[in-house]
Write a protein that holds these residues in place. Structure first.
Motif, PDB file in Angstrom:
ATOM      1  N   TYR A 139       3.238  -2.900   7.220  1.00 23.88           N
ATOM      2  CA  TYR A 139       3.829  -3.445   6.982  1.00 23.88           C
ATOM      3  C   TYR A 139       5.096  -4.295   7.993  1.00 23.88           C
ATOM      4  O   TYR A 139       3.978  -5.048   8.810  1.00 23.88           O
ATOM      5  CB  TYR A 139       5.212  -2.010   7.256  1.00 23.88           C
ATOM      6  N   THR A 140       5.776  -4.680   7.719  1.00 26.05           N
ATOM      7  CA  THR A 140       5.895  -5.807   9.059  1.00 26.05           C
ATOM      8  C   THR A 140       7.434  -4.956   8.968  1.00 26.05           C
ATOM      9  O   THR A 140       8.596  -4.997   9.048  1.00 26.05           O
ATOM     10  CB  THR A 140       6.803  -7.105   7.988  1.00 26.05           C
ATOM     11  N   ASP A 141       7.510  -4.776  10.652  1.00 24.66           N
ATOM     12  CA  ASP A 141       9.026  -4.906  11.459  1.00 24.66           C
ATOM     13  C   ASP A 141       9.508  -5.515  12.559  1.00 24.66           C
ATOM     14  O   ASP A 141       8.437  -6.750  12.622  1.00 24.66           O
ATOM     15  CB  ASP A 141       8.203  -3.698  12.491  1.00 24.66           C
ATOM     16  N   TYR A 142      10.632  -5.202  13.042  1.00 25.54           N
ATOM     17  CA  TYR A 142      11.072  -6.221  13.694  1.00 25.54           C
ATOM     18  C   TYR A 142      11.725  -5.993  14.980  1.00 25.54           C
ATOM     19  O   TYR A 142      12.714  -7.069  15.379  1.00 25.54           O
ATOM     20  CB  TYR A 142      13.061  -6.628  13.057  1.00 25.54           C
ATOM     21  N   THR A 143      10.916  -5.142  15.324  1.00 24.77           N
ATOM     22  CA  THR A 143      11.477  -5.116  17.065  1.00 24.77           C
ATOM     23  C   THR A 143      11.193  -5.803  17.945  1.00 24.77           C
ATOM     24  O   THR A 143      10.380  -6.352  18.142  1.00 24.77           O
ATOM     25  CB  THR A 143      10.301  -3.819  16.971  1.00 24.77           C
ATOM     26  N   ASN A 144      12.462  -6.313  18.661  1.00 26.93           N
ATOM     27  CA  ASN A 144      12.658  -7.021  19.611  1.00 26.93           C
ATOM     28  C   ASN A 144      11.912  -6.785  20.980  1.00 26.93           C
ATOM     29  O   ASN A 144      11.792  -7.868  21.498  1.00 26.93           O
ATOM     30  CB  ASN A 144      13.815  -7.861  19.400  1.00 26.93           C
ATOM     31  N   ASP A 145      11.998  -6.078  21.084  1.00 26.60           N
ATOM     32  CA  ASP A 145      11.406  -5.390  22.387  1.00 26.60           C
ATOM     33  C   ASP A 145      10.074  -4.784  23.060  1.00 26.60           C
ATOM     34  O   ASP A 145       9.442  -3.589  21.570  1.00 26.60           O
ATOM     35  CB  ASP A 145      12.763  -3.623  22.527  1.00 26.60           C
TER      36      ASP A 145
ATOM     37  N   GLY B 251       0.705  -1.131   0.030  1.00 29.93           N
ATOM     38  CA  GLY B 251       0.314  -0.269  -0.025  1.00 29.93           C
ATOM     39  C   GLY B 251       1.129   1.456  -0.051  1.00 29.93           C
ATOM     40  O   GLY B 251       2.144   1.201  -0.439  1.00 29.93           O
ATOM     41  N   SER B 252      -0.002   2.346   0.425  1.00 35.03           N
ATOM     42  CA  SER B 252       1.258   3.253   0.539  1.00 35.03           C
ATOM     43  C   SER B 252       0.428   4.538   1.517  1.00 35.03           C
ATOM     44  O   SER B 252      -0.087   4.640   3.398  1.00 35.03           O
ATOM     45  CB  SER B 252       0.453   4.390  -0.983  1.00 35.03           C
ATOM     46  N   TYR B 253       1.672   5.152   2.443  1.00 35.97           N
ATOM     47  CA  TYR B 253       1.411   6.115   3.132  1.00 35.97           C
ATOM     48  C   TYR B 253       0.291   7.046   2.894  1.00 35.97           C
ATOM     49  O   TYR B 253      -0.322   7.591   2.356  1.00 35.97           O
ATOM     50  CB  TYR B 253       2.195   7.417   3.155  1.00 35.97           C
ATOM     51  N   PRO B 254      -0.670   7.187   4.559  1.00 36.23           N
ATOM     52  CA  PRO B 254      -1.994   7.787   4.690  1.00 36.23           C
ATOM     53  C   PRO B 254      -2.363   9.316   3.595  1.00 36.23           C
ATOM     54  O   PRO B 254      -1.197  10.065   3.525  1.00 36.23           O
ATOM     55  CB  PRO B 254      -2.407   7.772   5.576  1.00 36.23           C
ATOM     56  N   VAL B 255      -2.666   9.257   3.085  1.00 41.64           N
ATOM     57  CA  VAL B 255      -2.867  11.476   2.603  1.00 41.64           C
ATOM     58  C   VAL B 255      -4.421  11.288   3.025  1.00 41.64           C
ATOM     59  O   VAL B 255      -4.530  12.692   3.004  1.00 41.64           O
ATOM     60  CB  VAL B 255      -2.523  10.669   1.195  1.00 41.64           C
ATOM     61  N   LYS B 256      -5.000  10.626   3.683  1.00 39.22           N
ATOM     62  CA  LYS B 256      -6.803  11.464   3.436  1.00 39.22           C
ATOM     63  C   LYS B 256      -6.688  11.342   5.038  1.00 39.22           C
ATOM     64  O   LYS B 256      -5.782  10.245   5.736  1.00 39.22           O
ATOM     65  CB  LYS B 256      -7.450  10.572   2.874  1.00 39.22           C
ATOM     66  N   GLU B 257      -7.872  11.348   5.720  1.00 39.72           N
ATOM     67  CA  GLU B 257      -7.860  12.019   7.313  1.00 39.72           C
ATOM     68  C   GLU B 257      -8.096  10.676   7.727  1.00 39.72           C
ATOM     69  O   GLU B 257      -7.817  10.115   8.727  1.00 39.72           O
ATOM     70  CB  GLU B 257      -9.566  12.921   7.498  1.00 39.72           C
ATOM     71  N   GLU B 258      -9.289   9.752   7.330  1.00 45.86           N
ATOM     72  CA  GLU B 258     -10.226   8.599   7.944  1.00 45.86           C
ATOM     73  C   GLU B 258      -8.816   7.595   7.269  1.00 45.86           C
ATOM     74  O   GLU B 258      -9.170   6.577   8.012  1.00 45.86           O
ATOM     75  CB  GLU B 258     -11.431   7.803   6.835  1.00 45.86           C
ATOM     76  N   GLU B 259      -7.373   7.541   6.299  1.00 40.71           N
ATOM     77  CA  GLU B 259      -6.714   6.433   6.091  1.00 40.71           C
ATOM     78  C   GLU B 259      -5.191   6.230   7.373  1.00 40.71           C
ATOM     79  O   GLU B 259      -5.049   7.253   8.257  1.00 40.71           O
ATOM     80  CB  GLU B 259      -5.576   6.771   4.744  1.00 40.71           C
ATOM     81  N   VAL B 260      -5.195   5.302   7.448  1.00 39.61           N
ATOM     82  CA  VAL B 260      -4.177   4.852   8.800  1.00 39.61           C
ATOM     83  C   VAL B 260      -3.266   3.566   7.895  1.00 39.61           C
ATOM     84  O   VAL B 260      -3.729   2.980   7.253  1.00 39.61           O
ATOM     85  CB  VAL B 260      -4.715   4.271   9.963  1.00 39.61           C
ATOM     86  N   MET B 261      -2.022   3.549   8.514  1.00 36.78           N
ATOM     87  CA  MET B 261      -0.672   2.365   8.230  1.00 36.78           C
ATOM     88  C   MET B 261      -0.861   1.618   9.153  1.00 36.78           C
ATOM     89  O   MET B 261      -0.022   2.108  10.354  1.00 36.78           O
ATOM     90  CB  MET B 261      -0.119   3.314   6.829  1.00 36.78           C
ATOM     91  N   LEU B 262      -0.692   0.378   9.109  1.00 39.41           N
ATOM     92  CA  LEU B 262      -0.152  -0.349  10.453  1.00 39.41           C
ATOM     93  C   LEU B 262       0.566  -1.601  10.481  1.00 39.41           C
ATOM     94  O   LEU B 262       0.844  -2.027   9.246  1.00 39.41           O
ATOM     95  CB  LEU B 262      -1.427  -1.010  10.842  1.00 39.41           C
ATOM     96  N   SER B 263       1.060  -1.889  11.366  1.00 43.28           N
ATOM     97  CA  SER B 263       2.303  -3.100  11.549  1.00 43.28           C
ATOM     98  C   SER B 263       1.634  -4.048  11.543  1.00 43.28           C
ATOM     99  O   SER B 263       0.444  -4.401  11.462  1.00 43.28           O
ATOM    100  CB  SER B 263       3.178  -2.650  12.621  1.00 43.28           C
ATOM    101  N   MET B 264       1.716  -5.550  10.806  1.00 43.86           N
ATOM    102  CA  MET B 264       1.577  -6.536  10.912  1.00 43.86           C
ATOM    103  C   MET B 264       1.317  -6.520  12.686  1.00 43.86           C
ATOM    104  O   MET B 264      -0.029  -7.818  12.764  1.00 43.86           O
ATOM    105  CB  MET B 264       2.234  -7.826  10.016  1.00 43.86           C
TER     106      MET B 264
END
Length: 833
Positions: free
Chosen positions: A159-165, A102-115
């Protein structure tokens, strides 16, 4: 000569590219663990601060993110809510993530989240455009009275992140229009800072930043990644060791280049003599041969550049993938190839070659014409070493032959010695700095209660009077008995981490320097973790306070109901100064161990547990934003409450570890299932940590072996070339010796002794000067890393010595046998010709 220059460029460029790739791999790994490519973060910065930061010469990139609240799921924080420009998202966050859809949000009601966040919400297969229910509480709800944001958002990307903490929350990204809709200004915002300087470590970076930027009392500045400085410390133990190693490597390469080029130029002396006889001046000869040398150097540079680039682009990436990365990243050729490194390599090798050519030409041009026509210059007397009786011994003749050209002898022995010493140093550093030593210092198993579970216990007592408060047995007796029975150990063999937990008075001056370090006002919590430290650890604490001159009232801590607050480098320079004023102030609150009691303790100072010299302490949980204090056993008796057990640690027989680990996992799974929370109890096993770090550890070992192998090849090639040149140049000498009666066996014995002298001198230097260097390196690394273990590289020394002695015995005889197949008369005629 061109091949020598090309080989030097290829080797030097490959070595630099490996280090460059290692730094890239570590940076990638650190970015994935931290969730951002930034080296540091300044929170709640205003616009003037941001503009000042952009002007700093040691900052390469900056980005702004406005975090305005938390996402909650069933009373638990699951994400930070942030807004960043799409362009800066690609700089500061995208390289740390994988599988961005997908893409980064540009509209007010959009969101980008991690898996990870979507999984917590029960969404396993997200789709772009799907509706996601979110519950957001703004940071400023206390001041502004803003209501919670509870509505459906449209998923624009994930997106997929790898934060161990687990204490680091993922970020839920929103469009800038979201801020406008909620009437939230973009400033104050967090500034993500990427360090540009290779030479600044964490402490130096902080000192410069505090000097250049004025930070407010409630602002937090944190260095989250040391970048290349940490890589260099892991590889070589620090900049001092790295600088010394680099010098030895460059010196070894220079000796290799100098020795081969210089010997090659000796064979051109007859041409110098002929030109002199024809009337050419020294200046003209130097110019002609220097121009010819530049042509040779230029040819070598071209071949070295071409083949070095091919190796780095097509061979090295697959090697690096197997060596360093423990995450999903694959190294691309562009991550290793750097034209700047190639230019640096060409300049270093080129200057060394030009210097060698000029020196050799100048020395030859200054010789008399007759010496040049002989092809060999007059050689100085050898060192007196052997005394003979009744004639000249073969050993004495070999020694004089070995020492008659002192420069050639010193260059060859020096090159061999440096190859030996760098190999032994790399073995010492690699074995001593092995992360296995640090991991091996920990117990085989650690089992305890999670921080979230303790927080839930405190939440259940929220709003109750002290008479109604209920304590809790964190690790119950039945669980301890099950663990001891499974591990076949007694309770006396358990290492216990004990203490108490509760709440404290937020207005106490003793704790205010700590509460000022909170990220936002809504982060302020009054949960308190208290640990009782054993008396034997207090001795190490006293030594640490004295050696490091820490501002700690140690006597009050040990004897007068005092506490020390521990933090993970969470105080800014101003907050750290305020901590000194907290000494002597009172802290009051309520502890809820097995029962609830009120307490009042005296602050004895603050300590940063990330200090490399801080004495090791088994803590129930690490991380930031913890109100964590320690007290002595004497103080715990004063508090009139029983200690609770946070965690236990123990060792078992190595061969039984796999079976016991599986049984313990089953016990904890049942315990977690029967508790109020799914993650009440945790287990950490040393074998799992070792397995996780094994790829990284093996990669470092392979790197050091590669370095050592390249340098040893250089040393032996130089040694072999020296001997080969000697055999060719001394054909007339050998023919004369045979003509006056020396037998083939005697001649071979003399040559054999010459080879052995190279070996013996190299070993003598290694066992004298080399051992001193090894000891100095070991002491220096031990002072920088407490887990460093010095082990003398006996096996490596014996292996290299065996190869050296074998080469010194076999190579001279092989070269002599292949260069002396003619009769004595034919040898004399061909050699004289």
């Amino acid at each position: 000569m061109s091949a020598t220059i090309a080989l030097s460029i290829i080797a030097a460029y490959v070595l630099l590219s490996i280090v460059y790739g290692r730094i890239h791999a570590d940076s990638r790994k650190a970015a994935q663990e931290n969730g951002t490519t930034a080296s540091a973060v300044l929170e709640n910065a205003d616009e003037p601060q941001y503009l000042n930061i952009k002007e700093l010469d040691y900052i390469s990139e900056t980005a702004l993110i406005r975090k305005f609240g938390y996402c909650y799921l069933q009373r638990k924080k699951i994400a930070n809510c942030g807004v960043i420009s799409p362009e800066e998202f690609q700089i500061a966050y995208a390289p740390a993530y994988d599988d961005i859809c997908g893409s980064y949000p540009v509209k007010e009601e959009e969101v980008m989240l991690s898996m990870r966040l979507l999984s917590l919400m029960g969404i396993k297969n997200p789709e772009i455009g799907m509706r996601i229910p979110l519950h957001i509480i703004r940071y400023d709800w206390l001041q502004s009275g803003a209501e919670d944001i509870e509505k459906f958002f449209i998923l624009s990307g994930y997106y997929t992140d790898y934060t161990n903490d687990l204490s680091k929350l993922p970020v839920a990204f929103f469009a800038e229009k979201m801020l406008n809709e909620q009437n939230i200004s973009f400033f104050p915002a967090d500034v993500l800072i990427k360090l540009d300087s290779l030479w600044l470590n964490k402490k130096q970076f902080e000192n410069r930043f505090y000097k250049d930027i004025k930070i407010g009392a409630k602002q937090q500045f944190e260095v989250i990644s040391e970048g290349s400085s940490q890589t260099i410390r892991n590889m070589a133990g620090g900049y001092a060791a790295a600088a010394g190693g680099t010098f030895l490597i460059l010196l070894s390469m220079y000796l290799f280049l100098h020795n081969i080029l210089f010997i090659s130029m000796e064979r051109e002396r007859k041409q110098f003599g002929l030109l002199k006889a024809l009337g050419m001046t020294c200046r003209q000869m130097i110019l002609i041969f220097l121009l010819h040398g530049i042509k040779i150097i230029f040819t070598g540079i071209i071949w070295g550049t071409v083949f070095g680039s091919l190796v780095v682009l097509f061979v090295l990436p697959s090697v690096m993938r197997n060596m360093f990365l423990s995450v999903s990243e694959t190294i691309r050729p562009s991550d290793l190839y750097s034209w700047k490194l190639m230019i640096i390599t060409i300049v270093i090798i080129g200057l060394g070659a030009i210097g060698t050519f000029f020196q050799g030409i100048s020395m030859t041009a200054a010789l008399p014409c007759i010496d040049c026509l002989k092809g060999r210059c007059a050689e100085p007397k050898g060192f007196r070493f052997f005394k003979t009786i009744g004639g000249k011994s073969l050993e004495g003749m070999a020694w004089r032959n070995f020492t008659r050209n002192r420069k050639k002898m010193l260059l060859t022995v020096g090159s061999l010695f440096l190859g030996f010493e760098i190999t032994l140093l790399s073995v010492v550093i690699n074995n001593g700095m092995d992360q296995t030593h640090r991991i091996e210092q920990t117990p085989d198993f650690e089992i305890g209660i999670t921080k979230d579970a303790v927080g839930e216990l405190l939440y259940q007592n929220n709003g109750k009077s002290i008479s109604e408060l209920q304590g809790h047995e964190l690790l119950p007796d039945w669980l301890l008995e099950e663990i001891c029975k499974t591990a076949n150990i007694g309770k006396s063999e358990l290492l216990l981490c004990k203490g108490s937990y509760g709440i404290f008075d937020y207005n106490s001056k003793a704790i205010q320097p700590r509460t000022y370090s909170y990220h936002n006002d809504s982060d302020i919590v009054t949960e308190l973790t208290l640990q009782v430290v054993p008396d034997e650890w207090n001795e190490a604490l006293k030594q640490y306070v004295m050696n490091e001159k820490q501002n700690i009232d140690i006597e009050s801590f040990l004897n007068s109901n005092g506490f020390i607050l521990l933090h993970s480098h969470e105080l800014t320079e101003q907050q750290d100064k305020r901590a000194g004023g907290a000494i002597g102030q009172k802290l009051s609150g309520i502890l809820m161990g097995n029962e609830a009691v009120s307490f009042e303790l005296t602050c004895c100072g603050y300590l940063d547990i990330t200090d490399p010299h801080f004495p090791g302490l088994n803590m129930p949980w690490n991380g930031k934003d913890l109100n964590y204090i320690i007290v002595s056993e004497k103080t715990m008796e004063f508090l009139r409450t029983d200690s609770v057990i946070y965690n236990i640690a123990f060792n078992i027989a190595r061969e039984k570890e796999p079976e016991i680990k599986n049984d313990l996992k089953g016990i904890l799974a049942v315990a977690n299932k029967n508790s109020d929370m799914e993650n009440t109890y945790y287990m950490i096993s040393k074998s799992d940590i070792l397995a996780q770090e094994q790829g990284y550890i093996q990669g470092l070992r392979m790197l050091m072996r590669f370095f050592s192998g390249i340098l040893m090849i250089f040393a032996f090639v130089s040694y072999c070339y020296t001997f080969a040149s000697e055999m060719l140049a001394r054909r007339l000498e050998f023919a004369v010796l045979r003509s006056i009666g020396m037998t083939e066996r005697q001649l071979k014995k003399m040559i054999l002794w010459e080879g052995l002298f190279y070996c013996l001198c190299t070993l003598a230097l290694t066992l004298s000067i080399g051992n001193i260097l090894l000891m100095i390196t070991g002491q220096m690394l031990k002072s920088q890393a407490s887990y460093f273990v010095f082990r003398y590289p006996v096996s490596a020394l014996l292996f290299l010595s065996g190869i050296l002695v074998f080469t010194g015995m076999v190579l001279p005889l092989f070269l002599y046998h292949n260069s002396n197949r003619q009769s004595i008369v034919e040898e004399l005629r061909s050699a004289e010709a």
